[in-house]
Design an enzyme around this catalytic site. Sequence first.
Site, PDB file in Angstrom:
ATOM      1  N   CYS A  82      -6.719   3.763  -2.108  1.00 40.06           N
ATOM      2  CA  CYS A  82      -6.502   3.988  -0.674  1.00 40.06           C
ATOM      3  C   CYS A  82      -5.655   5.222  -0.380  1.00 40.06           C
ATOM      4  O   CYS A  82      -5.540   5.635   0.778  1.00 40.06           O
ATOM      5  CB  CYS A  82      -5.849   2.768  -0.037  1.00 40.06           C
ATOM      6  SG  CYS A  82      -6.832   1.274  -0.205  1.00 40.06           S
ATOM      7  N   GLY A 115     -17.610  -5.780   4.987  1.00 37.75           N
ATOM      8  CA  GLY A 115     -16.997  -6.862   4.231  1.00 37.75           C
ATOM      9  C   GLY A 115     -15.751  -6.446   3.482  1.00 37.75           C
ATOM     10  O   GLY A 115     -15.332  -5.293   3.508  1.00 37.75           O
ATOM     11  N   CYS A 213      -5.464  -8.021   9.263  1.00 33.16           N
ATOM     12  CA  CYS A 213      -6.077  -7.287   8.157  1.00 33.16           C
ATOM     13  C   CYS A 213      -6.848  -6.093   8.719  1.00 33.16           C
ATOM     14  O   CYS A 213      -7.560  -6.234   9.715  1.00 33.16           O
ATOM     15  CB  CYS A 213      -7.052  -8.174   7.388  1.00 33.16           C
ATOM     16  SG  CYS A 213      -6.359  -9.758   6.849  1.00 33.16           S
ATOM     17  N   CYS A 214      -6.727  -4.943   8.079  1.00 31.53           N
ATOM     18  CA  CYS A 214      -7.471  -3.776   8.558  1.00 31.53           C
ATOM     19  C   CYS A 214      -8.965  -3.982   8.337  1.00 31.53           C
ATOM     20  O   CYS A 214      -9.378  -4.634   7.376  1.00 31.53           O
ATOM     21  CB  CYS A 214      -6.989  -2.503   7.872  1.00 31.53           C
ATOM     22  SG  CYS A 214      -7.371  -2.419   6.111  1.00 31.53           S
TER      23      CYS A 214
END
Length: 395
Positions: A82, A115, A213-214
């Site tokens: 990330c 997802g 949650c992102c």
Amino acid sequence: MGRRVMVAGVGMVPFAKPSAAKTYDDMGAGAVKSALDDAGLPYHRIQQVYAGYVYGDSTCGQRVVYRFGKTRVPVLNVNNNCASGSSALWLARQAVESGAVDCALAVGFEQMPPGALGAKWADRPTPLTDFAATLREVHAVDPDLPMTPQYFAAAGAEYTARYGMAPETFAKVSVKARTHAAGNPYAVFRDPITLDDVLGSPTVAGTLTRLQCCPPTCGAAAAIVCSEEFARAHGLSPKVAIAAQTLQSDADDLFDKKSAMSLVGTDVTRAAAAEVYEKAGVDPRDIKVVELHDCFTVNEVLTYEGLGLCPEGGAEKFILDGDNTYGGQVVTNPSGGLLSKGHPLGATGLAQTAEITWQLRGEAGARQVEGATLGLQHNLGLGTAGVVTLFEKVS
């Protein structure tokens, strides 16, 4: 010390859900064009390119920049989870600061699948094999749930056990993120939400609900950095410089600590921030705007303390007092952060860079933090790569 590194131009494209996004090369090219236009430079002035992404085959960076011509410049493709976009910027900054080049481009992009994140290679050990083994020693892991949110749910549980944080306080971070994102045309989610909305959304892991949650997101962002001499020679007047920057990985005692908070990067964040503050001679209390890695509400809470924005164990008071938003001590994630703007992995760090640059230039519109002369950017990849960058306004 090397040469001073200036931010000549930044750009990004609006982030989008996977179902509504363009392909990575279209998004990446859009961000590069925006950064070139912002800098007032043609592509042939770029001397090196660093492209950050995670979900893509090799040499995707070449496909993006070849839209602007084939100039024989080196193009390096960077995958650091990330933190890939910030790692690309770290390399570009190093190249300019050292004198290897005078002008470099960092671009980050991601065409993400819908997802939760998951491993893509089932026939080999994952990079997080030892992390997962340690997590299982300190927290119950559900094999039927995605692993990434379980790391942060465990870190949140550890923090709560240590300091007594209420679940509602974690949830307030998501409400704040949406409030900030309302003024950001690049953000995916801009509609306001309430505390009840956050707490009532489906449970993902532990006390983490979906709205904590992102979301999986597609997007791209870019930054051009150059030396002061290059800027003068090409008639540029950059208003932002990189005051200090570091990229760090884990220390040798990581797994010995048996700490979920350490597994998700709190130690790396703390060490990286301390190094940046020492290099720049800056106190974190002097910083008015921060873009930090809020992949989950838990991570934003942990990062407040890791960056020294509040004392250890002081995050709950920091949030409840409104010190993390407009009118408080420091505005955290005026863009809406990953929770509302979205988190296209390779683009995130450079989108943060664009936001801080606009803030320091006074170009952030409805999101503007008044009087900001220093801006901090924090980007973290599990496994671990942690980047902290301090930007400063220049006259």
